[in-house]
Design an enzyme around this catalytic site. Structure first.
Site, PDB file in Angstrom:
ATOM      1  N   TYR A 269       0.821  -1.214   0.000  1.00 56.79           N
ATOM      2  CA  TYR A 269       0.000   0.000   0.000  1.00 56.79           C
ATOM      3  C   TYR A 269       0.859   1.269   0.000  1.00 56.79           C
ATOM      4  O   TYR A 269       0.643   2.196  -0.795  1.00 56.79           O
ATOM      5  CB  TYR A 269      -0.941   0.011   1.207  1.00 56.79           C
ATOM      6  N   ASP A 304      -8.235  -3.659  -1.425  1.00 59.13           N
ATOM      7  CA  ASP A 304      -9.379  -2.867  -1.854  1.00 59.13           C
ATOM      8  C   ASP A 304      -8.947  -1.574  -2.543  1.00 59.13           C
ATOM      9  O   ASP A 304      -9.646  -1.061  -3.423  1.00 59.13           O
ATOM     10  CB  ASP A 304     -10.255  -2.529  -0.642  1.00 59.13           C
ATOM     11  N   LYS A 376     -11.175  -9.391   5.256  1.00 58.72           N
ATOM     12  CA  LYS A 376     -11.749  -8.062   5.486  1.00 58.72           C
ATOM     13  C   LYS A 376     -12.437  -7.587   4.214  1.00 58.72           C
ATOM     14  O   LYS A 376     -11.793  -7.313   3.204  1.00 58.72           O
ATOM     15  CB  LYS A 376     -10.660  -7.077   5.900  1.00 58.72           C
TER      16      LYS A 376
END
Length: 525
Positions: A269, A304, A376
């Site tokens: 990330y 995500d 998640k």
């Protein structure tokens, strides 16, 4: 916690084994890189684990001062442990805090000890780091005892809700209210830009923007507040923050010391979305995950985010690849299946035909590939338009996918996404949406069995096949080249650029960091 059987896809076991084999092969050079380098944040984490905290009048942490002084005198390629504890043993200061204060003014110099002096310094450093590791161990035991005494969330998925006003003293009552309304996990997202700070702020903070600063004192305050409301409700309420960015190892250490339960901790990330140097990130994430493994913290990964910049249908296989890579890196660092909150999201454009069936296929693929992981599941954000009625419906569909596919951690979607920072009333309505869907449809995991050659199973197998093809290319081109080429999230991040590169050093022969040694010795627990 529900004992219902999760629905599964009929995937070819050989294809699944090939995917994991390729992920391991692609990840091995990255692990080697992490094992042969250090960073300023890894070295600062050792000092924090050894008890050094606080900051000067300009709010620069003492750990930064001390590492910077050692680096200026002898570099960090041997680690800071030997120079720092050698200085203490030579009588330059009675403790770490005084040594850091003297170092900040140039009143002390450092050397790299040899022979007997090096042995003595190494022993003293290990003793100091061991004290911090024992504190982390005690906090883990404390969590287990509280869960046993208070009780745990009565179901899966855990309902995960974000609370972050910028002011920790405003966050606390909102977090407690959210827990009373049914939230199982409270996430305090960080102030915008904190991941790019090469230091951890000190103390309780009240000035964050679109989030609250991650500090040890803020961790302590929120943990105590959730413990209080947990006693009131008769269930343990989990706390989440972010271990990412330039201070990933330090924030992970502080989370272990203050008994946080989950941490956002994705292997890529910071590289992709904050332009942090890839080598810096991979070195830092390995140490941070070793801490999380020891502390019993569940990590949440950030797949995500790829779907906010890339198309959720075309790039679905990149999510699967990242999940497999995150799994490999996490397990190599000592994390167990129950700690792998691998991320994925409901981000397909609702105008796409069969969008709901596609979302079911992608979610069920993740659930089948990682059956023991508390996945998640992230709500829609990219295609929220400001129409709160449409947004509320989309969130209901998202919740329904979570119910049907047995997700482990469900982040509550907000109908005001892309409009305002949610009000308490928005969160209350969002929690009502989750509760209704879970109470009305939570048992669908028992009944939902898509036909073998139907749309959902066929789509899932297609995504897995594309993931294997991509992994095969990554093995040939290397992980660092894949990141540089924009494979994930369309972001191109070369290994010789990015923020924090100057804080990376290749380990020299004789490198010592007793925190790493202690964490690796305990990795088999």
């Amino acid at each position: 916690m529900s004992s219902r059987q999760n629905p599964v896809l009929e995937l070819d076991p050989q294809v699944v084994r090939t995917a994991r084999r390729l992920a391991k092969k692609a990840g091995a050079p990255v692990v080697k890189l992490a094992r042969t380098h250090t960073t300023v944040s890894v070295e600062r984490a050792l000092l924090r684990m050894s008890g050094l905290s606080g900051a000067d009048a300009e709010r620069v942490p003492w750990v930064n001062h001390l590492v910077d002084a050692v680096r200026a005198d002898v570099g960090i390629e041997h680690g800071v442990a030997l120079p720092v504890w050698d200085a203490l043993l030579r009588g330059d200061a009675p403790d770490l805090l005084t040594l850091a204060q003297k170092a900040s003014s140039g009143a002390v110099s450092f050397r790299l000890p040899e022979g007997r002096d090096a042995q003595r310094a190494g022993t003293a450093a290990r003793k100091a780091a061991g004290s911090g590791v024992r504190t982390i161990d005690r906090r883990r035991v404390e969590r287990d005892r509280l869960i046993s005494r208070l009780g745990d969330a009565p179901r899966r998925p855990w309902i995960y809700l974000i609370v972050a006003t910028g002011d920790i003293y405003e966050d606390i009552p909102q977090a407690q209210a959210a827990a009373r309304e049914g939230a199982d996990v409270i996430a305090v997202i960080r102030s915008t830009g904190q991941s790019l700070l090469d230091y951890v702020p000190e103390g309780a903070t009240r000035e964050g923007y679109a989030g609250t600063y991650a500090t040890q004192e803020n961790f302590r305050l929120m943990r105590a507040a959730l413990d209080d409301v947990g006693k009131e409700l008769g269930r343990y309420v989990r706390l989440t923050n972010y271990a990412s960015g330039l201070c990933m190892p330090e924030i992970a250490t502080l989370a272990g010391l203050e008994r946080l339960d989950m941490m956002l901790n994705d292997s890529m990330y910071g590289i992709l979305f904050r332009d942090i140097n890839p080598i810096r990130t991979f070195v830092d994430q390995r140490f941070s995950r070793q801490v999380h493994a020891r502390a019993g913290i569940i990590i949440n990964t950030g797949e995500d985010n790829y779907l906010t910049t890339a198309d959720a249908v075309e790039a679905a296989h990149t999510v699967t690849v990242s999940q497999l890579m995150n799994e490999f890196f996490a397990k190599e660092a000592g994390l167990q299946d129950w700690q792998l909150g691998l991320g994925h999201a409901f981000e397909i454009n609702p105008e796409v035909p069969e969008s709901f069936r596609l979302e079911l296929a992608h979610a069920l693929l993740a659930r089948t590939l990682f059956p023991q992981a508390p996945l998640k599941w992230m709500p829609p954000t990219k295609h929220m338009t400001g129409d709160v009625f449409r947004g509320y419906l989309l969130d209901g569909f998202f919740n329904l996918v979570g119910a049907m596919t047995g997700q482990g951690i469900l982040l509550v979607g907000m109908m005001t996404e892309a409009v305002v920072t949610p009000f308490l009333s928005d969160r209350d309505l969002a929690l009502q949406n989750v509760r209704y869907v879970m109470e009305a449809a939570g048992g669908l995991t028992e009944d939902f069995h898509p036909p073998r050659d139907g749309f959902i199973q066929t789509r899932a197998r297609q995504v897995l096949s594309e993931a294997v093809e991509l992994l095969d290319r990554i093995v040939d081109d290397t992980m660092l080249e894949a990141i540089a080429d924009g494979t994930f999230g369309l972001m191109k991040r070369p290994a010789d650029a990015g923020k924090g590169l100057e804080g990376v050093a290749k380990r020299a022969p004789g490198y010592l960091n007793p925190a790493i040694d202690l964490l690796e010795e305990g990795a088999t627990r």
